[in-house]
Design a protein around this motif. Structure first.
Motif, PDB file in Angstrom:
ATOM      1  N   ASP A 260      -8.464  -3.941 -11.343  1.00 58.94           N
ATOM      2  CA  ASP A 260      -9.405  -4.471 -12.319  1.00 58.94           C
ATOM      3  C   ASP A 260     -10.804  -4.570 -11.696  1.00 58.94           C
ATOM      4  OD1 ASP A 260      -9.442  -6.728 -10.717  1.00 58.94           O
ATOM      5  OD2 ASP A 260      -8.214  -7.936 -12.071  1.00 58.94           O
ATOM      6  N   ASP A 261     -11.730  -5.171 -12.422  1.00 61.74           N
ATOM      7  CA  ASP A 261     -13.119  -5.250 -11.954  1.00 61.74           C
ATOM      8  C   ASP A 261     -13.267  -6.058 -10.666  1.00 61.74           C
ATOM      9  OD1 ASP A 261     -13.844  -3.735 -14.106  1.00 61.74           O
ATOM     10  OD2 ASP A 261     -14.481  -5.443 -15.338  1.00 61.74           O
ATOM     11  N   GLU A 262     -12.287  -6.921 -10.402  1.00 60.32           N
ATOM     12  CA  GLU A 262     -12.333  -7.731  -9.181  1.00 60.32           C
ATOM     13  C   GLU A 262     -11.569  -7.072  -8.030  1.00 60.32           C
ATOM     14  OE1 GLU A 262     -10.906 -11.535 -10.419  1.00 60.32           O
ATOM     15  OE2 GLU A 262     -12.785 -12.035 -11.428  1.00 60.32           O
ATOM     16  N   GLY A 263     -11.064  -5.861  -8.287  1.00 60.18           N
ATOM     17  CA  GLY A 263     -10.365  -5.135  -7.238  1.00 60.18           C
ATOM     18  C   GLY A 263      -8.929  -5.561  -7.045  1.00 60.18           C
ATOM     19  N   LEU A 264      -8.366  -6.255  -8.037  1.00 53.66           N
ATOM     20  CA  LEU A 264      -6.968  -6.673  -7.954  1.00 53.66           C
ATOM     21  C   LEU A 264      -6.147  -5.852  -8.929  1.00 53.66           C
ATOM     22  CD1 LEU A 264      -7.464 -10.544  -7.829  1.00 53.66           C
ATOM     23  CD2 LEU A 264      -7.187  -8.951  -5.910  1.00 53.66           C
ATOM     24  N   ALA A 265      -4.874  -5.680  -8.593  1.00 54.87           N
ATOM     25  CA  ALA A 265      -4.002  -4.840  -9.419  1.00 54.87           C
ATOM     26  C   ALA A 265      -3.656  -5.532 -10.731  1.00 54.87           C
ATOM     27  CB  ALA A 265      -2.725  -4.516  -8.647  1.00 54.87           C
ATOM     28  N   ARG A 266      -3.558  -4.737 -11.774  1.00 52.33           N
ATOM     29  CA  ARG A 266      -3.015  -5.234 -13.032  1.00 52.33           C
ATOM     30  C   ARG A 266      -2.088  -4.172 -13.588  1.00 52.33           C
ATOM     31  NH1 ARG A 266      -8.464  -5.216 -16.582  1.00 52.33           N
ATOM     32  NH2 ARG A 266      -8.824  -2.988 -16.659  1.00 52.33           N
ATOM     33  N   THR A 267      -1.146  -4.634 -14.409  1.00 53.80           N
ATOM     34  CA  THR A 267      -0.142  -3.715 -14.940  1.00 53.80           C
ATOM     35  C   THR A 267      -0.635  -3.078 -16.226  1.00 53.80           C
ATOM     36  OG1 THR A 267       0.924  -5.593 -16.008  1.00 53.80           O
ATOM     37  CG2 THR A 267       1.851  -4.863 -13.935  1.00 53.80           C
ATOM     38  N   LEU A 268      -0.403  -1.783 -16.348  1.00 52.85           N
ATOM     39  CA  LEU A 268      -0.723  -1.063 -17.576  1.00 52.85           C
ATOM     40  C   LEU A 268       0.459  -1.136 -18.535  1.00 52.85           C
ATOM     41  CD1 LEU A 268      -2.334   2.052 -15.878  1.00 52.85           C
ATOM     42  CD2 LEU A 268      -3.528   0.183 -17.025  1.00 52.85           C
ATOM     43  N   SER A 269       1.646  -1.308 -17.976  1.00 52.45           N
ATOM     44  CA  SER A 269       2.854  -1.446 -18.786  1.00 52.45           C
ATOM     45  C   SER A 269       3.844  -2.287 -17.990  1.00 52.45           C
ATOM     46  CB  SER A 269       3.453  -0.072 -19.089  1.00 52.45           C
ATOM     47  OG  SER A 269       4.727  -0.226 -19.671  1.00 52.45           O
ATOM     48  N   VAL A 270       4.521  -3.230 -18.636  1.00 46.83           N
ATOM     49  CA  VAL A 270       5.459  -4.081 -17.898  1.00 46.83           C
ATOM     50  C   VAL A 270       6.883  -3.541 -17.968  1.00 46.83           C
ATOM     51  CG1 VAL A 270       4.069  -6.153 -18.116  1.00 46.83           C
ATOM     52  CG2 VAL A 270       5.788  -5.631 -19.854  1.00 46.83           C
TER      53      VAL A 270
ATOM     54  N   ARG B 289      -3.979  -8.431  -2.793  1.00 47.53           N
ATOM     55  CA  ARG B 289      -5.215  -8.319  -2.007  1.00 47.53           C
ATOM     56  C   ARG B 289      -5.938  -7.002  -2.285  1.00 47.53           C
ATOM     57  NH1 ARG B 289      -4.095 -12.680  -1.998  1.00 47.53           N
ATOM     58  NH2 ARG B 289      -3.813 -14.200  -0.335  1.00 47.53           N
ATOM     59  N   GLY B 290      -5.477  -6.276  -3.276  1.00 48.63           N
ATOM     60  CA  GLY B 290      -6.198  -5.085  -3.710  1.00 48.63           C
ATOM     61  C   GLY B 290      -6.077  -3.888  -2.795  1.00 48.63           C
ATOM     62  N   TYR B 291      -4.999  -3.773  -2.071  1.00 51.16           N
ATOM     63  CA  TYR B 291      -4.834  -2.622  -1.170  1.00 51.16           C
ATOM     64  C   TYR B 291      -4.604  -1.327  -1.935  1.00 51.16           C
ATOM     65  CZ  TYR B 291      -4.273  -6.159   2.459  1.00 51.16           C
ATOM     66  OH  TYR B 291      -4.463  -7.214   3.309  1.00 51.16           O
ATOM     67  N   ALA B 292      -4.181  -1.451  -3.198  1.00 52.44           N
ATOM     68  CA  ALA B 292      -4.021  -0.298  -4.105  1.00 52.44           C
ATOM     69  C   ALA B 292      -2.925   0.678  -3.698  1.00 52.44           C
ATOM     70  CB  ALA B 292      -5.346   0.441  -4.281  1.00 52.44           C
ATOM     71  N   ILE B 293      -2.041   0.269  -2.831  1.00 54.67           N
ATOM     72  CA  ILE B 293      -0.911   1.135  -2.485  1.00 54.67           C
ATOM     73  C   ILE B 293      -0.060   1.380  -3.730  1.00 54.67           C
ATOM     74  CG2 ILE B 293       1.215   1.277  -1.115  1.00 54.67           C
ATOM     75  CD1 ILE B 293      -0.358  -0.446   0.986  1.00 54.67           C
TER      76      ILE B 293
END
Ligand code: SF4
Length: 63
Positions: free
Chosen positions: A27-37, A11-15
């Motif tokens: 990301d541009d939609e405000g959802l988290a994405r991984t930079l490295s897995v 939900r994009g809380y960014a914690i």
């Protein structure tokens, strides 16, 4: 350890971004994405904290 984000739960809380900014960003939609897995062993404790702190439990860890 490896990490995945369930984007259907995020939900994009960014914690997570605050705890391990070198692994996550929004990301541009405000959802988290991984930079490295692949998690460096020295970062595993903080990654576990991020996973358990995510309000929607969207962060999945695998050994
Ligand atoms: S803490 Fe959870 S809900 Fe918030 S951005 Fe990270 S993965 Fe998404």
């Amino acid at each position: 350890m490896r990490v995945e984000i369930d984007v259907t739960e995020c939900r994009g809380y960014a914690i997570c971004v605050g705890i391990v900014p070198e692994y996550f960003e929004l990301d541009d939609e405000g959802l988290a994405r991984t930079l490295s897995v692949d998690i460096d062993p020295q970062d595993e404790q903080r990654m576990r904290e991020a996973a358990s702190t995510c309000p929607t439990l969207a962060i999945r860890l695998a050994e």
